[in-house]
Design an enzyme around this catalytic site. Structure first.
Site, short mmCIF file in Angstrom:
data_model
loop_
_atom_site.label_atom_id
_atom_site.label_comp_id
_atom_site.label_asym_id
_atom_site.label_seq_id
_atom_site.Cartn_x
_atom_site.Cartn_y
_atom_site.Cartn_z
N ARG A 232 0.91 -1.27 -0.13
CA ARG A 232 0.10 0.05 0.06
C ARG A 232 0.97 1.42 0.22
NH1 ARG A 232 -4.25 -1.76 4.72
NH2 ARG A 232 -4.87 -3.86 3.70
N HIS B 211 -10.42 -15.24 5.69
CA HIS B 211 -11.87 -15.09 5.16
C HIS B 211 -12.65 -16.28 5.56
CE1 HIS B 211 -9.41 -11.80 3.23
NE2 HIS B 211 -10.44 -11.24 3.57
#
Length: 654
Positions: free
Chosen positions: A368, A390
């Site tokens: 990022r 997840h």
């Protein structure tokens, strides 16, 4: 007349023009003397403000936690007054309250230096002791603009122009000095107290824009009591000693350099700790999660589908390449998060309700683009590893999965010595996706889970609500842990997502052979593995528990006559699985012990002629002056057991 309800449940009637100060005085003179503000239906107001309407009213004294923000706000105003008294012509700009303190930005031809801070502090004490009342006036936009222009306060004029039409312009005065401010303030400067300290000066662009003038920012801290100020300053001293960047250099763990801004150059010892941490987490997930690995580079079309390209593009690393087959340019991006890749893996092949929940985990390398000024060692980087997972489940499985995740997170934190944890539920923000019915369902389930977490811990785990702080795609739990010197670190998260499964058309086949969208839960325990390791370094001050230490044992000799024995001792420990180094240098043993202690080696085994003859070792532990002579076999057994990770110890005990 209006009805006001007090904290004891009583209700009294007052005229609407009655002020908070009038009400405090009506209750008791002692309360009026201690009062600094009042709250109506939770909104903190000036004591001089008229109540105006009915509601729940509380008188706020200086001991109330809500008063701390007022103390800091008022201290910022006093600092600005002190600066302008000392250096006439200095312009004041903005001065907000921040975590643990406040700052004010000043425009002056000659920037302030640390040497100016004691002078400003002395003047602040003088102003506080004047005990001038804080008074409020409401000015028209034209009047405020004219007054500040006449004073040469160009930045204040700009702020006045930026205030929306129709909004009141409040001016707060303390004696002859005044400033544009939304308030509220306490009754007088004397209520601030003298438990403050100016901390540092820094440069700051006006409104954070590098195209604007550079200002000087002065930071300060302020507390309700001298004890709190002393504790905070002590904590800062400890934090400086524990700074992971300094310890990283001293322990030879990692470094940063300009050619790779925001990415970590791991040295051998640092990478060993990192891999020990990853191995621990892998064991904790074994049998429950399936570890996967999604590509790091993906076509931007996937990020358009996920929505990241629209609202996260500036934080992504992207590259345009020529496609030789089609002669078209293609845009690819390094993944900033793992979730879209995991949805793709879930979608590959038809899924039945019988297979749910499906739990996919990845130690995913993500990138990022963080602003250069935000980079901070391991705590804020541009390339890092997420212990990401997840869970794809049904609505009915959501509560059980959140509790399962909670148990894992709390257990991991306990293994690293973090016992004080706060779990907060962040609820729906104003801007969000999904129907209110979906949010009602998710928040209802997570509220019940939060209460279960509190009850199961016997109140040991503190819980709370963060209204409106949820992600745009669903509510979330945030886990904040407290380190050895009392600092809070937000690490783990559990986030419910209505958005991505819908965007990507993810589904499973239910009992009626119908397609149904799964609930998707984003889960992180450590979050960024780099940041978590930085937290561990500072929490332990580099003094890691034996199982996590990069070098667990150093075998050091007193004389070269013990060299062969030292090598044999080291080899025995290596075969037992410990990370061992030898120090056979021709140096005094005290020098060797001091050097390895500075490098935070947990155990030093000293070997001399007598130890070699008796097949013993002299054991010294980091942080202790005591030494213990032990038979080699006993030392080997003790340290081998101590070096077993906590999760494996539990398995053995079971």
């Amino acid at each position: 007349m209006i009805d006001l309800q007090f904290p004891d449940g009583s209700i009294r009637q007052y005229a609407p023009e009655t002020t908070g100060a009038d009400i405090a005085m009506g209750i008791s003179k002692s309360l009026a003397k201690k009062a600094v503000a009042y709250a109506l239906d939770g909104e903190v107001r000036d004591l001089a403000d008229a109540v105006g309407q009915g509601g729940k009213l509380e008188i706020i004294t200086r001991e109330d936690p809500r008063a701390l923000e007022l103390i800091r706000h008022d201290a910022a105003h006093v600092m600005a007054e002190a600066v302008q008294e000392l250096w006439p012509g200095t312009q004041v700009t903005i001065g907000p309250v921040i975590e643990n303190g406040f700052y004010y930005d000043f425009a002056r031809d000659t920037p302030f230096t640390p040497d100016d801070l004691p002078v400003i502090e002395k003047k602040m004490v003088e102003i506080i002791r004047r005990n001038a009342p804080f008074t409020k006036q409401v000015w028209t936009r034209d009047k405020a603009r004219q007054v500040f222009a006449d004073k040469g306060e160009a930045f204040k004029v700009e702020l006045v122009d930026a205030i929306p039409e129709g909004q009141d312009l409040k001016i707060y005065s303390q004696g002859d000095w005044f400033d544009l401010c939304r308030g509220p303030h306490m009754a007088s400067t004397g209520q601030i107290g003298e438990n403050f300290k100016l901390m540092k000066v820094a440069g700051a662009y006006w409104r954070g824009d590098s195209n604007n003038p550079m200002l000087t920012r002065i930071y300060g801290t302020a507390w309700a009591t001298a004890e709190e100020l002393k504790a905070y300053l002590h904590m800062l001293e400890e934090a400086e000693k524990r700074d992971h960047r300094r310890l990283g250099r001293e322990m030879d763990l990692f470094h940063f350099q300009e050619e790779g801004p925001g990415v970590v150059f791991w040295h051998g010892k640092g990478w060993r700790i990192f891999q020990t941490l990853v191995a621990y987490m892998r064991r904790r997930l074994a049998g429950t999660y399936e570890e996967v690995n999604a590509p790091q580079v993906l076509d931007h079309s996937l990020w358009e589908t996920s929505g990241h390209w629209g609202w996260y593009r500036n934080n992504m690393f992207a590259v345009t390449v020529a496609d030789e087959e089609s002669d078209d340019d293609r845009v690819f991006a390094l993944k900033p998060m793992n979730c879209p890749g995991h949805v793709m893996i879930f979608k590959h092949g038809l899924k039945s309700y019988r297979e749910l929940p499906i739990r996919l985990a990845e130690f995913g390398s993500v990138h990022r683009y963080e602003p250069s000024g935000a980079l901070h060692g391991l705590m804020r980087v541009r390339g890092f590893t997420q212990d990401d997972a997840h869970v794809f489940c049904t609505d009915e499985q959501l509560a059980a999965e959140c509790l399962r995740i909670n148990d894992l997170i709390l257990s991991v934190y306990r293994d690293f010595g973090f016992e004080e944890v706060v779990v907060k539920l962040s609820t729906r923000p104003d801007k969000r996706v999904g129907s209110d019915a979906l949010w009602d369902r998710a928040e209802g389930v997570m509220s019940e889970v939060l209460e279960t977490i509190r009850m199961q811990s016997g109140g040991r785990i503190k819980t709370g609500i963060l209204e409106g702080e949820g992600a745009f795609y669903g509510p979330k739990f945030e886990y904040t842990l407290k380190d050895a010197i009392g600092r809070d670190w937000q690490c783990g998260t559990t986030q419910v997502d209505f958005n991505l499964p819908e965007r990507f058309g993810a589904f499973y086949i239910d009992q009626s052979s119908e397609k149904r969208q799964p609930v998707m839960i984003h889960r992180a325990v450590c979050g960024s593995m780099e940041r978590f390791l930085g937290i561990l370094i500072e929490n332990f001050a580099g003094h890691f528990p034996l199982w996590l230490a990069p070098v667990q044992v150093v075998v050091a000799t007193i004389t070269d006559e013990a060299d062969d024995y030292a090598r044999e001792v080291a080899q025995r420990f290596r075969r037992a699985g410990l990370h061992v180094e030898t120090d056979l240098r021709n140096e005094k043993i005290n020098y060797k012990v001091r050097e390895h202690s500075l490098a935070k080696v947990p155990v030093i085994l000293v070997c001399g002629r007598r130890e070699a003859e008796e097949n013993t070792v002299n054991l010294r532990r980091l942080g202790s002056r005591d030494q213990q002579s032990l038979p080699l076999e006993e030392a080997l057994a003790r340290l081998t057991e101590e070096a077993v990770p906590p999760d494996l110890k539990r398995e053995r005990a079971a």
